[in-house]
Design an enzyme around this catalytic site. Structure first.
Site, PDB file in Angstrom:
ATOM      1  N   HIS A 160       0.661  -1.111  -0.050  1.00 24.02           N
ATOM      2  CA  HIS A 160       0.016   0.166   0.106  1.00 24.02           C
ATOM      3  C   HIS A 160       0.968   1.148  -0.086  1.00 24.02           C
ATOM      4  O   HIS A 160       1.812   1.168   0.691  1.00 24.02           O
ATOM      5  CB  HIS A 160      -0.888  -0.016   1.345  1.00 24.02           C
ATOM      6  CG  HIS A 160      -1.893  -0.872   1.076  1.00 24.02           C
ATOM      7  ND1 HIS A 160      -2.695  -0.937  -0.026  1.00 24.02           N
ATOM      8  CD2 HIS A 160      -2.533  -1.864   1.994  1.00 24.02           C
ATOM      9  CE1 HIS A 160      -3.740  -1.881   0.318  1.00 24.02           C
ATOM     10  NE2 HIS A 160      -3.790  -2.580   1.627  1.00 24.02           N
ATOM     11  N   LYS A 555     -14.357   3.982   6.752  1.00 22.26           N
ATOM     12  CA  LYS A 555     -14.648   4.944   6.058  1.00 22.26           C
ATOM     13  C   LYS A 555     -16.433   4.693   5.694  1.00 22.26           C
ATOM     14  O   LYS A 555     -16.946   5.698   5.554  1.00 22.26           O
ATOM     15  CB  LYS A 555     -14.011   4.859   4.524  1.00 22.26           C
ATOM     16  CG  LYS A 555     -14.325   5.755   3.610  1.00 22.26           C
ATOM     17  CD  LYS A 555     -13.205   5.823   2.559  1.00 22.26           C
ATOM     18  CE  LYS A 555     -13.373   4.519   1.616  1.00 22.26           C
ATOM     19  NZ  LYS A 555     -14.660   4.529   0.841  1.00 22.26           N
TER      20      LYS A 555
END
Length: 889
Positions: A160, A555
């Protein structure tokens, strides 16, 4: 408004240093490195650069210690007064400073760890030995030993894009770290000290002159090689040393003449070169290359280790007679490698164990170079040969040699095999569904379909060449049904064709959204009856992995509701596994930042639901976290020791009972917190126009321009929707804006809704999940800054949303301080508090530079291209803030 007087500045610096309560030796390191950087800046050739850096430094320190708006405005005026070129230089200088401060702090941690190791009465808390002793007292010696030998810690390194530093910068910092060590060991005022100081100046000058941001994104194979550096520098030698220390500590002394009690419990996984969810650059070819690079590194390491061990086994046959099995092994090796055997026999005329191990090192080399006549077929055959040597040594009376360096080598082979890290493939469930629809229709195959099928062929190739452990875990992101998992087996059959043999696959669901977490137990109950799933379960002794996504759930519904939903999902999945006779491993997709499930791993492990750990813990490690936890041997050793201790302790009946009782006792609080925090989060993110506002008030768009990793920041969206925005830039952008919203938003409202301060304080003391949540939010808020946050929020021309954010921040901070106690955030975590206070004024300086660049970019006409100088300044400041806060995404 007047500029601060020299006396006011000195007072401000004094107050700041007093607040930091920094250990004297660390303070000396910070001052030395800072003074050397100052010398480099004065010598840089850029007129008055040092003076300008000092002006901004002094102004931000004064503003940090003086809460008045006038002090903050003065600091902002200094930042705005520079030309763009000078602001660029100042931003680079502060970024350099952060790298040096981080180095000094890490060096101090290592120094403390080494001193602690040298103490005769070491504190056993947070160590495998201490956890084992407590477990044995609770469940008995035999049961504790059984649990110890079944222990498993499985970090999975991911690519990532969260490591904001270039590898060139990391390498320069490592060299500088070595020099700081040497300086500490050199006599005062000696030639050695002068030489080391000169070399440090050279390294700091190199660091200053090295561009802090990459010109181009790294390729996936670049990312593979970056992770390999951690293995070469640290993990290969550190992990067996961890086993050794744990074994000695449990035995209560240094024996070294008995078979070890500790079995190798670390397994390293990797998504680097295997994670293709949203990354079109990770192809089947890349996966093959990743496996080959990893194998090359581990085989070279094993070859050299075997040579070292072999050269040291100078035991004469008269003192250590070889076993019949060892003599037979020598004959087999000699006949296969005659010329080398003759030469080795000449150098080791009566040293049978030395002869054998040196020939074994040649077989390892042949495995690396693909010499079929000599190569090992798999690591199990190498282990069998090494154990023949070990048994012969022990039988011959050389137990210390049998269980000394040779045991270290055996541990390395058991841990890393010939593959080093288990390559895991990840793909989105929607991609599988699309490809299968095309295949079932029987038409022409698209490029995407061919690539998806080629991945399965690549897995087969990797398994055949590097062993079955080298690959085979296949993770399905956004798993929403049992069919999503069964589709993987269908695709594998398509890939090999009629009559072909598919690769051996462990298909792992990844539950990410709030709804998916709630549906997880039902999906699992359905999939285990699927023929291929059922067959694989039986082949593995009913072992099953389930992955939980922290990032997207946060999120999706906000950090508070996500944490509670994750706990509930784990509890339900663990209970289902217990009832179904399944050995469950929960795989935690935790990021480095607090908004992505980050925070101290050991406290998080101890807060897990009953039976959700059971001696096994697997998690993702990414970006700056990889180098922070595994980049230094001493720190890596301490980290693994702490995590392994927590894994053992988490499964103790007393810890499981504590978590079970607390979850039941505070279920009403959890329900109120979940409902109210989620509603508050939706008030913000579901407000009309939120997505473009978010992109305006943070550098979210610009983060995508940073060459952090090979993977795109989005799954192809516009700023009109957050649905496909990756969790990494979501967290990264809020962090850069000094708001850190992804780590805390909604908690204040949740606590206010509960309202019972006494009961919340009681929960903080007795409920591990709640305590971990409060402590992580305290860290997140400590790195935020109200005044700077308001400047970012003002960019968006939405006072309603800005006020909503600031009100929630104020409310959350007040409640966290009341519950945790003390007169400020992190009052009960003095080391963390010091680390934040040490950096905050300097991060403020970079934030002010970032704000001026962001304003210039936002104020520019929309139909004109962005000013490249302002864009560069923004990206430099992003890199610097990431280094200062030590949390990116």
């Amino acid at each position: 408004m007047h500029d601060p007087t020299p006396t006011e500045v000195l007072d401000a610096v004094g107050r700041l240093e007093a607040e930091q309560e920094m250990p004297e030796r660390m303070r000396a390191d910070v001052r030395l490195l800072g003074s050397l950087l100052g010398q480099v800046l004065r010598e840089s050739g850029s007129a008055d650069l040092y003076e300008d850096v000092e002006r901004l430094r002094v102004a931000t320190i004064h503003a940090y210690t003086d809460p008045s708006p006038e002090a903050f405005d003065r600091a902002a005026r200094v930042a705005d007064s520079f030309s763009v070129q000078r602001a660029d230089e100042v931003a680079r200088a502060f970024t350099c400073y952060f790298h040096l401060v981080n180095l000094a702090e890490e060096h101090h941690r290592v120094r403390v760890l080494r001193e602690r190791d040298g103490q005769p009465e070491r504190d056993p808390r947070g160590t495998i030995a201490g956890a084992y002793a407590e477990l044995a007292a609770e469940v008995g010696e035999d049961a504790a030993r059984e649990r110890l030998q079944a222990l498993r810690f499985h970090p999975v390194f991911t690519a990532h894009p969260t490591e904001a530093r270039r590898r060139a910068v990391s390498t320069a910092i490592r060299r500088l770290s070595t020099l700081v060590d040497e300086l500490g060991a050199a006599p005062e005022s000696s030639a050695a000290q002068q030489r080391t100081t000169r070399l440090m100046l050279e390294e700091i000058d190199t660091l200053w002159r090295t561009a802090p941001i990459r010109a181009e994104k790294p390729s996936p194979t670049d990312e593979v090689r970056t992770v390999m550096a951690v293995f070469d520098d640290t993990l290969f030698t550190t992990v067996p040393e961890i086993y050794r220390r744990a074994d000695e500590a449990i035995r209560g002394g240094i024996d070294g003449d008995q078979p070890p009690l500790v079995r190798p419990f670390v397994r390293v996984g990797t998504w680097v070169g295997g994670d293709r969810d949203g990354n079109p650059f990770v192809t089947a070819k890349v996966s093959r290359q990743a496996a080959a690079i990893a194998s090359e590194h581990v085989l070279l390491g094993l070859e050299r280790a075997a040579q070292r061990v072999g050269r040291g086994l100078t035991l004469d046959a008269s003192t250590t007679p070889p076993s019949d099995e060892l003599l037979a092994l020598w004959e087999r090796l000699r006949s296969a490698d005659e010329d080398a055997a003759v030469e080795i026999a000449k150098r080791s005329p009566n040293e049978p164990h030395r002869r054998v191990v040196l020939l074994l090192s040649r077989k390892i080399a042949a495995t690396r170079t693909r010499d079929a006549d000599l190569a090992y077929r798999d690591p199990e055959h190498l282990l069998a040969d090494l154990r023949i040597v070990q048994a012969s040594l022990a039988q011959g009376g050389a137990a210390r040699q049998a269980y000394g360096q040779l045991q270290q080598l055996i541990w390395q082979v058991e841990t890393y095999g010939f593959h080093l890290a288990e390559l895991e493939v990840r793909q989105h469930s929607a991609v599988h569904a699309k490809v299968l629809a095309e295949l079932d229709a029987g038409g022409a195959r698209s490029e995407q379909t061919e690539e998806v099928l080629e991945v399965f062929r690549a897995i087969s190739f990797i398994q055949e060449r590097f062993g079955p452990r080298a690959a085979g875990r296949y993770i399905v992101s956004f798993t929403q049904s049992a069919e999503d998992l069964a589709n993987v087996h269908r695709l594998a059959r398509y890939a090999v064709g009629e009559g072909g043999t598919p690769p051996v696959l462990d298909v792992i669901p990844l539950f990410e959204t709030f709804a998916d977490l709630q549906a997880a137990p039902a999906i699992l109950a359905e999939i285990v009856d699927h023929p291929e799933f059922s067959a694989r379960l039986e082949a593995t002794g009913r072992r099953l992995e389930v992955m939980l996504g922290y990032s997207d759930s946060s999120k999706d519904v906000g950090p508070v509701a996500a944490n509670l939903a994750l706990y509930e999902a784990q509890a339900l999945i663990a209970a289902w596994a217990q009832e179904s006779g399944i050995e469950l491993t929960l795989f935690h997709g935790r990021g480095g930042a607090l908004g992505r499930g980050g925070g101290p791993a050991n406290s998080a492990i101890l807060a897990q639901p009953p039976h959700s750990v059971d001696g096994r813990f697997k998690l993702t490690e990414q970006g700056e976290v990889i180098f922070a936890r595994y980049g230094d041997p001493d720190i890596a050793m301490r980290h693994v020791d702490q995590v392994a201790a927590a894994i053992l302790t988490a499964s103790a009946p007393s810890n499981e009972e504590r978590n079970r009782t607390a979850a039941e006792h505070y279920a009403d609080i959890a329900e109120v917190m979940e409902t109210t925090s989620r509603a508050r989060f939706f008030d913000l993110v579901k407000a009309p126009g939120f997505a473009p506002w978010f992109a305006t008030v943070t550098p979210m768009e610009e983060v995508g321009l940073l060459a952090l990793g090979s993977r795109p920041a989005r799954r192809g969206l516009s700023v009109e929707s957050l649905e496909d925005l990756r969790a990494i830039p979501w967290v990264f952008a809020w962090t850069q804006a000094r708001i850190n919203l992804a780590g805390w938003f909604g908690l204040g409202t949740a606590l206010e809704s509960v309202g019972d301060e006494a009961r919340l304080k009681e929960a903080y003391a007795q409920w591990p999940l709640f305590r971990t949540m409060i402590d992580n939010v305290a860290m997140s808020l400590a790195k935020a800054d109200d005044r700077i946050a308001r400047q970012y929020l003002a960019l968006g021309d939405r006072e309603d949303l800005a006020q909503l954010v600031m009100d929630e921040m104020t409310l959350t901070r007040a409640w966290v301080i009341r519950i945790a106690g003390g007169d400020g955030l992190l009052a009960n975590k003095p080391v963390l508090q010091r680390a934040v206070k040490l950096r905050s004024p300097y991060v403020d300086a970079l934030s002010l530079l970032q704000l001026r660049a962001l304003r210039a970019l936002r104020d520019a006409p929309a139909d004109l291209p962005a000013d490249p100088e302002q864009q560069r300044l923004l990206l430099l400041s992003v890199s610097g803030v990431a280094a200062g806060l030590q949390n990116t995404g």
